[in-house]
Design a protein around this motif. Structure first.
Motif, PDB file in Angstrom:
ATOM      1  N   PHE A  18      74.351  56.576 106.400  1.00 54.33           N
ATOM      2  CA  PHE A  18      74.037  58.233 105.432  1.00 54.33           C
ATOM      3  C   PHE A  18      75.443  58.165 104.665  1.00 54.33           C
ATOM      4  CE2 PHE A  18      77.611  61.518 105.472  1.00 54.33           C
ATOM      5  CZ  PHE A  18      76.134  62.471 105.455  1.00 54.33           C
ATOM      6  N   LEU A  19      76.301  57.232 104.551  1.00 54.17           N
ATOM      7  CA  LEU A  19      76.817  57.274 104.165  1.00 54.17           C
ATOM      8  C   LEU A  19      75.971  56.213 102.184  1.00 54.17           C
ATOM      9  CD1 LEU A  19      79.510  56.770 102.259  1.00 54.17           C
ATOM     10  CD2 LEU A  19      79.851  54.207 102.659  1.00 54.17           C
ATOM     11  N   LEU A  20      75.530  55.611 102.152  1.00 52.77           N
ATOM     12  CA  LEU A  20      74.500  54.700 101.173  1.00 52.77           C
ATOM     13  C   LEU A  20      73.609  56.286 100.963  1.00 52.77           C
ATOM     14  CD1 LEU A  20      73.997  52.682  99.469  1.00 52.77           C
ATOM     15  CD2 LEU A  20      72.515  51.770 100.683  1.00 52.77           C
ATOM     16  N   LYS A  63      64.567  68.380  92.456  1.00 46.13           N
ATOM     17  CA  LYS A  63      65.385  67.485  93.264  1.00 46.13           C
ATOM     18  C   LYS A  63      64.968  67.669  94.121  1.00 46.13           C
ATOM     19  CE  LYS A  63      69.298  71.577  92.570  1.00 46.13           C
ATOM     20  NZ  LYS A  63      70.547  70.360  93.723  1.00 46.13           N
ATOM     21  N   GLU A  64      63.762  67.442  95.226  1.00 47.83           N
ATOM     22  CA  GLU A  64      63.020  67.410  95.677  1.00 47.83           C
ATOM     23  C   GLU A  64      63.264  65.651  95.398  1.00 47.83           C
ATOM     24  OE1 GLU A  64      62.239  71.548  95.845  1.00 47.83           O
ATOM     25  OE2 GLU A  64      61.754  70.077  94.126  1.00 47.83           O
ATOM     26  N   THR A  65      62.455  65.153  94.356  1.00 47.78           N
ATOM     27  CA  THR A  65      62.535  63.969  94.159  1.00 47.78           C
ATOM     28  C   THR A  65      63.490  62.672  94.814  1.00 47.78           C
ATOM     29  OG1 THR A  65      60.880  64.191  92.183  1.00 47.78           O
ATOM     30  CG2 THR A  65      61.607  61.482  92.228  1.00 47.78           C
ATOM     31  N   VAL A  66      64.793  63.631  94.406  1.00 47.69           N
ATOM     32  CA  VAL A  66      65.863  62.940  94.319  1.00 47.69           C
ATOM     33  C   VAL A  66      66.258  62.949  96.329  1.00 47.69           C
ATOM     34  CG1 VAL A  66      68.618  63.217  94.160  1.00 47.69           C
ATOM     35  CG2 VAL A  66      66.723  63.422  92.719  1.00 47.69           C
ATOM     36  N   GLN A  67      65.735  64.411  96.626  1.00 47.81           N
ATOM     37  CA  GLN A  67      66.268  64.326  98.168  1.00 47.81           C
ATOM     38  C   GLN A  67      65.213  63.247  99.008  1.00 47.81           C
ATOM     39  OE1 GLN A  67      65.102  68.369  98.813  1.00 47.81           O
ATOM     40  NE2 GLN A  67      67.410  68.697  97.705  1.00 47.81           N
ATOM     41  N   ALA A  68      64.303  63.033  97.891  1.00 47.55           N
ATOM     42  CA  ALA A  68      63.561  62.131  99.144  1.00 47.55           C
ATOM     43  C   ALA A  68      63.800  61.361  98.731  1.00 47.55           C
ATOM     44  CB  ALA A  68      62.064  62.641  98.408  1.00 47.55           C
ATOM     45  N   LEU A  69      64.408  60.570  97.991  1.00 51.54           N
ATOM     46  CA  LEU A  69      64.743  59.222  97.657  1.00 51.54           C
ATOM     47  C   LEU A  69      66.008  58.739  98.738  1.00 51.54           C
ATOM     48  CD1 LEU A  69      65.070  58.589  93.320  1.00 51.54           C
ATOM     49  CD2 LEU A  69      63.777  57.412  95.552  1.00 51.54           C
ATOM     50  N   SER A  70      66.850  59.446  98.582  1.00 53.03           N
ATOM     51  CA  SER A  70      67.899  59.712  99.546  1.00 53.03           C
ATOM     52  C   SER A  70      67.423  59.365 101.343  1.00 53.03           C
ATOM     53  CB  SER A  70      68.982  61.014  99.688  1.00 53.03           C
ATOM     54  OG  SER A  70      69.445  60.936 100.698  1.00 53.03           O
ATOM     55  N   GLU A  97      76.334  52.358  84.137  1.00 50.21           N
ATOM     56  CA  GLU A  97      77.474  51.213  84.278  1.00 50.21           C
ATOM     57  C   GLU A  97      76.994  52.243  86.089  1.00 50.21           C
ATOM     58  OE1 GLU A  97      79.674  49.792  83.365  1.00 50.21           O
ATOM     59  OE2 GLU A  97      77.765  49.255  82.018  1.00 50.21           O
ATOM     60  N   ARG A  98      77.355  53.654  86.455  1.00 51.85           N
ATOM     61  CA  ARG A  98      76.953  53.895  87.443  1.00 51.85           C
ATOM     62  C   ARG A  98      76.265  53.628  88.846  1.00 51.85           C
ATOM     63  NH1 ARG A  98      79.848  59.465  88.578  1.00 51.85           N
ATOM     64  NH2 ARG A  98      81.780  59.906  86.856  1.00 51.85           N
ATOM     65  N   GLY A  99      74.763  53.106  88.297  1.00 55.77           N
ATOM     66  CA  GLY A  99      74.074  52.671  89.021  1.00 55.77           C
ATOM     67  C   GLY A  99      74.163  50.823  89.058  1.00 55.77           C
ATOM     68  N   LYS A 100      74.179  50.549  88.300  1.00 56.00           N
ATOM     69  CA  LYS A 100      74.938  48.755  88.462  1.00 56.00           C
ATOM     70  C   LYS A 100      75.874  48.326  89.915  1.00 56.00           C
ATOM     71  CE  LYS A 100      77.060  45.101  86.198  1.00 56.00           C
ATOM     72  NZ  LYS A 100      77.389  44.795  84.859  1.00 56.00           N
ATOM     73  N   LYS A 101      77.092  49.659  89.504  1.00 55.55           N
ATOM     74  CA  LYS A 101      77.973  49.717  90.717  1.00 55.55           C
ATOM     75  C   LYS A 101      77.518  50.192  91.584  1.00 55.55           C
ATOM     76  CE  LYS A 101      81.543  48.195  87.938  1.00 55.55           C
ATOM     77  NZ  LYS A 101      82.317  47.293  88.199  1.00 55.55           N
ATOM     78  N   LEU A 102      77.115  51.161  91.659  1.00 53.39           N
ATOM     79  CA  LEU A 102      75.928  51.563  93.109  1.00 53.39           C
ATOM     80  C   LEU A 102      75.136  50.619  94.062  1.00 53.39           C
ATOM     81  CD1 LEU A 102      75.484  53.424  95.490  1.00 53.39           C
ATOM     82  CD2 LEU A 102      73.590  54.923  93.222  1.00 53.39           C
ATOM     83  N   LEU A 103      74.335  50.426  93.083  1.00 58.39           N
ATOM     84  CA  LEU A 103      73.076  48.882  93.720  1.00 58.39           C
ATOM     85  C   LEU A 103      74.168  47.723  94.009  1.00 58.39           C
ATOM     86  CD1 LEU A 103      71.027  48.121  90.822  1.00 58.39           C
ATOM     87  CD2 LEU A 103      70.643  48.835  93.688  1.00 58.39           C
ATOM     88  N   GLY A 104      75.477  47.248  93.785  1.00 56.71           N
ATOM     89  CA  GLY A 104      75.822  46.120  93.854  1.00 56.71           C
ATOM     90  C   GLY A 104      76.960  46.389  95.616  1.00 56.71           C
ATOM     91  N   PHE A 105      77.126  47.512  95.396  1.00 59.67           N
ATOM     92  CA  PHE A 105      77.768  48.730  96.989  1.00 59.67           C
ATOM     93  C   PHE A 105      76.752  48.194  98.187  1.00 59.67           C
ATOM     94  CE2 PHE A 105      78.209  52.398  99.585  1.00 59.67           C
ATOM     95  CZ  PHE A 105      79.318  51.485 100.440  1.00 59.67           C
TER      96      PHE A 105
END
Length: 261
Positions: free
Chosen positions: A71-73, A16-23, A125-133
């Protein structure tokens, strides 16, 4: 991945700490960019359209200025990476499942085989769409970096080719099933009434699977059975490593999307 995130991994386990650090890295990178421009500026029509595709009508109304984009991204990255973090549980549900009947156990064996492959596809698929965003936001902030979602897609396909191919085999009946699928299908139909010929064929397939496991080739049946009994532990460990690879591929392409250099 960022140093802060790398320090918060447990070996090759995404925490969870990894994920929070990336955010947090995502928000920090964009906040620095927004500080150089007029943060009160209304977002452009293309960015507003991209936001509306990801949020409800009321939710989109919250993110109408350039200042709101970091914040959104970062929140979208948090949600996506959290899905990657829990991906390995597809290999661990069996530890919690208490089969109430042979049919329940058979159903789990069948469904768990396709669950993991499908989840890999969802993450791709979600990663691809998120990177497009993310690229649309980079355009909005005049960062000047190229779109990386197709690069992500190609890297993901290459890394997880076998799982994605197995998903295709499971879905499409005309495809020749993999050895794992054949064993799974036979196991759910085998019981005390199964003929000796079918049972022998099933055991033959299982021993063929053992040949694919790590370690030198061997004809020692005791060693083969030892390897087969260790499959559940190996199965879970590989899932952890796959999640680690997923998040690394995603972050590298996200960084290339948001940071010019």
């Amino acid at each position: 991945m960022p140093d802060d995130a790398a320090k918060k991994t447990n070996g090759k386990i995404v925490t969870k700490e990894t994920v929070q650090a990336l955010s947090m890295w995502t928000q920090d990178a964009l906040d620095k960019r927004v500080a150089l421009i007029d943060g009160s500026r209304e977002v452009s029509a293309p960015t507003a359209k991209a936001i509306s595709r990801r949020l409800s009508e009321n939710g989109a109304k919250t993110f109408t200025t350039v200042r709101s984009l970091p914040f959104l991204l970062s929140n979208e990255v948090l949600t996506y990476c959290e899905r990657i973090r829990i991906y390995p549980f597809t290999a661990r549900y069996r530890e919690a499942l208490k089969a109430t009947s042979p049919d329940m156990n058979a159903a789990w064996q069948l469904h768990s085989n396709s669950l993991r492959q499908s989840e890999v596809y969802v993450i791709q698929e979600r990663g691809k769409k998120l990177l497009g965003f993310a690229h649309q936001i980079a355009v909005e902030l005049d960062i000047g970096t190229p779109a990386r979602f197709m690069k992500f897609d190609a890297r993901f396909n290459k890394k997880f080719e076998r799982r994605l191919r197995d998903r295709h085999r499971v879905v499409h009946a005309h495809e020749k099933p993999s050895l794992t699928s054949r064993v799974t299908d036979m196991m759910i139909t085998s019981d005390d009434t199964t003929s000796e010929d079918v049972q022998n064929h099933l055991m033959s397939l299982i021993f063929k699977m053992a040949d694919m496991l790590p370690g030198e080739k061997t004809d020692d049946r005791q060693e083969i059975m030892k390897r087969l009994l260790d499959v559940p532990n190996m199965y879970a460990k590989i899932a952890d490593e796959e999640a680690f690879d997923m998040i690394n591929i995603f972050f590298e392409e996200l960084k290339a999307t948001l940071v010019k250099g």
